[in-house]
Design an enzyme around this catalytic site. Structure first.
Site, mmCIF file in Angstrom:
data_model
loop_
_atom_site.group_PDB
_atom_site.id
_atom_site.type_symbol
_atom_site.label_atom_id
_atom_site.label_comp_id
_atom_site.label_asym_id
_atom_site.label_seq_id
_atom_site.Cartn_x
_atom_site.Cartn_y
_atom_site.Cartn_z
ATOM 1 N N LEU A 165 -12.223 37.377 15.626
ATOM 2 C CA LEU A 165 -12.797 36.132 15.119
ATOM 3 C C LEU A 165 -13.366 36.504 13.758
ATOM 4 O O LEU A 165 -14.100 37.491 13.647
ATOM 5 C CB LEU A 165 -13.888 35.635 16.080
ATOM 6 C CG LEU A 165 -14.406 34.214 15.917
ATOM 7 C CD1 LEU A 165 -13.278 33.189 15.967
ATOM 8 C CD2 LEU A 165 -15.420 33.902 16.999
ATOM 9 N N ASP A 166 -13.011 35.754 12.744
ATOM 10 C CA ASP A 166 -13.423 36.099 11.381
ATOM 11 C C ASP A 166 -14.935 36.284 11.270
ATOM 12 O O ASP A 166 -15.706 35.664 11.996
ATOM 13 C CB ASP A 166 -13.006 34.996 10.396
ATOM 14 C CG ASP A 166 -11.500 34.907 10.225
ATOM 15 O OD1 ASP A 166 -10.820 35.934 10.406
ATOM 16 O OD2 ASP A 166 -11.022 33.812 9.910
ATOM 17 N N TYR A 167 -15.325 37.104 10.327
ATOM 18 C CA TYR A 167 -16.732 37.399 10.031
ATOM 19 C C TYR A 167 -17.532 36.113 9.846
ATOM 20 O O TYR A 167 -18.644 35.977 10.339
ATOM 21 C CB TYR A 167 -16.767 38.263 8.767
ATOM 22 C CG TYR A 167 -18.120 38.694 8.288
ATOM 23 C CD1 TYR A 167 -18.888 39.592 9.032
ATOM 24 C CD2 TYR A 167 -18.631 38.245 7.072
ATOM 25 C CE1 TYR A 167 -20.130 40.014 8.580
ATOM 26 C CE2 TYR A 167 -19.869 38.665 6.619
ATOM 27 C CZ TYR A 167 -20.618 39.550 7.374
ATOM 28 O OH TYR A 167 -21.845 39.969 6.930
ATOM 29 N N ASP A 168 -16.935 35.127 9.153
ATOM 30 C CA ASP A 168 -17.647 33.881 8.852
ATOM 31 C C ASP A 168 -17.353 32.763 9.851
ATOM 32 O O ASP A 168 -17.646 31.604 9.597
ATOM 33 C CB ASP A 168 -17.362 33.422 7.424
ATOM 34 C CG ASP A 168 -15.878 33.237 7.136
ATOM 35 O OD1 ASP A 168 -15.034 33.598 7.983
ATOM 36 O OD2 ASP A 168 -15.559 32.736 6.048
ATOM 37 N N SER A 169 -16.785 33.116 11.014
ATOM 38 C CA SER A 169 -16.576 32.155 12.097
ATOM 39 C C SER A 169 -17.515 32.496 13.241
ATOM 40 O O SER A 169 -18.033 33.603 13.328
ATOM 41 C CB SER A 169 -15.120 32.201 12.576
ATOM 42 O OG SER A 169 -14.257 31.795 11.539
#
Length: 176
Positions: free
Chosen positions: A39-43
């Site tokens: 899961l992306d860093y900013d998600s």
């Protein structure tokens, strides 16, 4: 063992980081478990971890077509035309997405993000629920941008039959 973790915003999906950013190790003290997918860093939202390598590969392998569902806050008032494009599949630079389930939803009852998203007084936002069966790099963000509605906030709330339930950011639940 399966761990359901509500990954906060700006946390890496790994246990170490040479740059000093927050990682899974800041939240999960259980040894020998690994993320099944990313899961992306900013998600934000659901991340599954396990100590079972076969299960890990089964969850993260796109060939198994496990649906992943997201709540997506987008910039602008999403149109039915944009929703239809998401449902049909989008041609991105490097691939064509599979058809997705997409619908406009009211703002979900969720936690405040820290830091909050940027808000512009003259530009409304809206929420969609998007379910995909892939998981290419930044796919959801790329899909919404391609139909003209950039993602402001992205929360994964389910993978297959597993969901966030009532987990708050940074909390996890162990399933046996």
């Amino acid at each position: 063992m399966i761990i359901l973790f509500n990954k906060p915003f700006n946390v890496l999906c790994q246990f170490t980081d040479k740059l000093g950013r927050k990682t899974l190790a800041d939240y999960i003290k259980i040894k020998n478990v690994y993320p099944a997918g990313r899961l992306d860093y900013d998600s934000e939202g659901l991340l599954i971890l396990t100590d079972d390598g076969i299960l890990q590969s089964k969850i993260s392998d796109p060939e198994n077509k496990l649906p992943k569902s997201y709540w997506v806050q987008v910039e602008g008032e999403i149109t039915s035309e944009a929703i239809q494009k998401l449902q049909f599949g989008i041609t991105l630079k490097d691939f064509r997405t599979r058809p997705a389930k997409a619908r406009k939803i009211p703002q979900p009852v969720i936690w405040e993000r820290v830091p909050p998203i940027r808000e512009r007084k003259n530009i409304p936002t809206s929420w969609i629920e998007l379910t995909i069966q892939e998981g290419k790099n930044r796919q959801v963000r790329r899909m919404t941008a391609k139909v003209g509605f950039p993602t402001l906030r992205l929360i994964r709330f389910s993978i297959g039959d597993w969901s966030l339930d009532n987990l708050k950011p940074g909390e996890y639940k162990v399933l046996t």
